[in-house]
Structures are given as C-alpha cells and as structure tokens.
Motif scaffolding. Sequence first.
Motif, PDB file in Angstrom:
ATOM      1  N   SER A 212       0.842  -1.200   0.000  1.00  0.00           N
ATOM      2  CA  SER A 212       0.000   0.000   0.000  1.00  0.00           C
ATOM      3  C   SER A 212       0.875   1.247   0.000  1.00  0.00           C
ATOM      4  CB  SER A 212      -0.907   0.023   1.229  1.00  0.00           C
ATOM      5  OG  SER A 212      -1.797  -1.071   1.219  1.00  0.00           O
ATOM      6  N   SER A 213       0.495   2.226  -0.792  1.00  0.00           N
ATOM      7  CA  SER A 213       1.272   3.462  -0.839  1.00  0.00           C
ATOM      8  C   SER A 213       1.069   4.252   0.450  1.00  0.00           C
ATOM      9  CB  SER A 213       0.844   4.311  -2.033  1.00  0.00           C
ATOM     10  OG  SER A 213      -0.395   4.946  -1.779  1.00  0.00           O
ATOM     11  N   PRO A 214       2.037   5.097   0.815  1.00  0.00           N
ATOM     12  CA  PRO A 214       1.873   5.922   2.007  1.00  0.00           C
ATOM     13  C   PRO A 214       0.650   6.821   1.956  1.00  0.00           C
ATOM     14  CG  PRO A 214       4.167   5.915   1.318  1.00  0.00           C
ATOM     15  CD  PRO A 214       3.385   5.249   0.228  1.00  0.00           C
ATOM     16  N   ARG A 215       0.167   7.133   0.760  1.00  0.00           N
ATOM     17  CA  ARG A 215      -1.007   8.014   0.632  1.00  0.00           C
ATOM     18  C   ARG A 215      -2.328   7.272   0.815  1.00  0.00           C
ATOM     19  NH1 ARG A 215      -2.283  11.668  -3.636  1.00  0.00           N
ATOM     20  NH2 ARG A 215      -1.756  10.094  -5.195  1.00  0.00           N
ATOM     21  N   THR A 216      -2.277   5.969   1.006  1.00  0.00           N
ATOM     22  CA  THR A 216      -3.499   5.193   1.223  1.00  0.00           C
ATOM     23  C   THR A 216      -4.255   5.744   2.428  1.00  0.00           C
ATOM     24  OG1 THR A 216      -2.527   3.208   0.254  1.00  0.00           O
ATOM     25  CG2 THR A 216      -4.403   2.896   1.741  1.00  0.00           C
ATOM     26  N   PHE A 217      -5.568   5.872   2.273  1.00  0.00           N
ATOM     27  CA  PHE A 217      -6.396   6.367   3.366  1.00  0.00           C
ATOM     28  C   PHE A 217      -7.654   5.529   3.492  1.00  0.00           C
ATOM     29  CE2 PHE A 217      -7.758   8.700  -0.413  1.00  0.00           C
ATOM     30  CZ  PHE A 217      -9.142   8.689  -0.329  1.00  0.00           C
ATOM     31  N   GLY A 218      -8.261   5.538   4.673  1.00  0.00           N
ATOM     32  CA  GLY A 218      -9.479   4.782   4.890  1.00  0.00           C
ATOM     33  C   GLY A 218      -9.758   4.587   6.358  1.00  0.00           C
ATOM     34  N   HIS A 219     -10.364   3.427   6.668  1.00  0.00           N
ATOM     35  CA  HIS A 219     -10.718   3.144   8.057  1.00  0.00           C
ATOM     36  C   HIS A 219     -11.067   1.663   8.173  1.00  0.00           C
ATOM     37  CE1 HIS A 219     -11.723   4.518  12.068  1.00  0.00           C
ATOM     38  NE2 HIS A 219     -11.636   5.778  11.663  1.00  0.00           N
ATOM     39  N   PHE A 220     -10.862   1.106   9.378  1.00  0.00           N
ATOM     40  CA  PHE A 220     -11.400  -0.223   9.650  1.00  0.00           C
ATOM     41  C   PHE A 220     -12.287  -0.144  10.876  1.00  0.00           C
ATOM     42  CE2 PHE A 220      -7.797  -0.513  12.581  1.00  0.00           C
ATOM     43  CZ  PHE A 220      -8.292  -1.272  13.630  1.00  0.00           C
ATOM     44  N   GLY A 221     -13.113  -1.188  11.062  1.00  0.00           N
ATOM     45  CA  GLY A 221     -14.059  -1.193  12.169  1.00  0.00           C
ATOM     46  C   GLY A 221     -13.946  -2.440  13.015  1.00  0.00           C
ATOM     47  N   GLN A 222     -14.332  -2.309  14.273  1.00  0.00           N
ATOM     48  CA  GLN A 222     -14.254  -3.427  15.204  1.00  0.00           C
ATOM     49  C   GLN A 222     -15.243  -4.535  14.886  1.00  0.00           C
ATOM     50  OE1 GLN A 222     -12.163  -4.159  17.808  1.00  0.00           O
ATOM     51  NE2 GLN A 222     -10.895  -2.453  17.098  1.00  0.00           N
ATOM     52  N   SER A 223     -16.171  -4.302  13.969  1.00  0.00           N
ATOM     53  CA  SER A 223     -17.088  -5.360  13.554  1.00  0.00           C
ATOM     54  C   SER A 223     -16.503  -6.213  12.432  1.00  0.00           C
ATOM     55  CB  SER A 223     -18.424  -4.752  13.100  1.00  0.00           C
ATOM     56  OG  SER A 223     -18.223  -3.830  12.043  1.00  0.00           O
ATOM     57  N   GLY A 224     -15.210  -6.019  12.138  1.00  0.00           N
ATOM     58  CA  GLY A 224     -14.574  -6.814  11.086  1.00  0.00           C
ATOM     59  C   GLY A 224     -14.785  -6.239   9.706  1.00  0.00           C
ATOM     60  N   THR A 225     -14.740  -4.914   9.596  1.00  0.00           N
ATOM     61  CA  THR A 225     -15.009  -4.215   8.341  1.00  0.00           C
ATOM     62  C   THR A 225     -13.817  -3.325   7.983  1.00  0.00           C
ATOM     63  OG1 THR A 225     -16.034  -2.400   9.569  1.00  0.00           O
ATOM     64  CG2 THR A 225     -17.479  -4.142   8.769  1.00  0.00           C
TER      65      THR A 225
END
Length: 281
Positions: A212-225
């Motif tokens: 993944s490039s350093p510019r990758t952005f997003g989020h993860f969730g505790q529900s496995g998402t």
Amino acid sequence: MIEQWPVPRAAAAVIPADGGPVAFHGPVTERFPLASVTKPLAAWAMLIAIEEGAIELDEPAGPKGSTVRHLLAHTSGLAFDERREMAEPGTRRLYSNAGFEVLAEHIDEATGMSFPEYLRQAVLEPLGMTSTELRGSPAKDAVSTVEDLTRFAAELQSPRLLDSTTVAEATRPVFPGLNGVLPGFGQHKPNDWGLGFEIRGTKSPHWTGSLSSPRTFGHFGQSGTFLWVDPDAGVAAVAVTDRDFGPWAGVVWPRFTDAILREWRGGPAAERESVPAADAG
C-alpha cells in the motif's frame, strides 16, 4: 482467498478509480454493522457542512476551544469513549469516538437537523446508498452493504459531493507528526490522520498491505469491516464480515490488500477487470 478467512460470512469488493467494473464477492446486498467504518461516512457529511457554510473548519466546537479540525483529526484531547479531557488540543493523537459525537451535536445545532438525517440528505441519498442507515453514534453505529459501500468508495476516488481541494485536505496528514495509538496496532510515531480518515504513511504493523502506498487512506471497524483507497494505485477495496476484529484480521487483510495491489500493478486494465474479488489473492 476470502473463503479462507476465519469468519462465518464475508462480502467484499474491489473498486477501480477509472470507473471500470467493480469486482464483487459474497452477500453484497446484505446489511452488516460498520462499527468505525461509520466515521468516513460521517466525515464526508461533516465536510459537506463546512462547504455549505453551516460550520467552519477552524471554529471552536469542542473542549478547551478545540475546533472542528481538531475533532475530525482526533486531536481534540478527548478520551476514546467518554467526554473526558486527556490532553490540550493539537498536542496528541487520541482516537476518540466522543469527538465525533461532539462534532455531530455541533452540526445538529448549526443546521437544525439531526445528524443522521443530515447524513442521509447530504451523502446517502445523493449517492444512492439506500441500504445504509445511521442508527446512533456517528462514530460507530451505521449499517450498510458492500454494494452501497462501493458507491461511497467511488465517490472517494472521484468526488461529486465535495470540491477536490476539500478532499485533498481531508486525505493528507492534518497536524502531521503527532504520535498516538492506532487501535489494534499499537503506538505509532507518527500516527497520521486526515479529516476523518486514517493515513497509512509508514505505519507498521498496519491493517492495509506492505504494498500500500503511504497516501493510502481509509478506516477499519471493530465489527470486522474495512474500506481503503490507494490513490497511487488507482483502486479501492471494501470488506464486511460477521466476526469482530482481532488478530485474524491483522493477518488476512494485509494479504488480501497486497494481492489486489499486485494484480493492479502487474497487468493491463482489461486483464485486471476480469479478476473477481474472490480470486484477488
């Protein structure tokens, strides 16, 4: 690869930035709880409120004069899940559900509309996300489908609801260089975030991939998402499961991500588009 994940059920999609066909896998029209993947959706609506003039990025909105910018970037000083002040604004990266809730209430007051309704009108309805709903906290209580999340991932890559300058600011480090804990992955120096989006940077370990490039952005969730966008590779991915986040995710998600990126960087677009998400790795 997804069939080998240690989860009862999962759905995923790979979304090209160029508008090419989306690769789907699993029950993509079934609703799953998003947990903290709610935050990017909420942040998009909050940024729209800024562009509409309902609020301003640098106006006070939280404790000790912390601003909208501080709250979006997890630098207001508020604790994780309670409205307790842990630090001076702008001095530490303290991941805070409470901060998003405070900001949503600020927008409620500014617009005269409940935040779930504002989110629906500003983001969900225009993007055709008819199966997505905010059922409580703007930090963690949305439900959605992979099919809907692909629409949001497409918006993140080619925005229609926000100006490109706003998106550029939201998806690069804000208050860069601040240290902090990335939930599930420990202390990072620095722990960079944008406005509602985590920025990968050089963090290791991480829930995205080694490619993944350093510019990758997003989020993860505790529900496995999770939802990530890699602007350098020109691709995004989303996944939902029915198993809470744990060590298993730290193993399979990076492998899945690297498989996608190897495919994207290794062959012509026509060949990439023929690869289903289920086979991406």
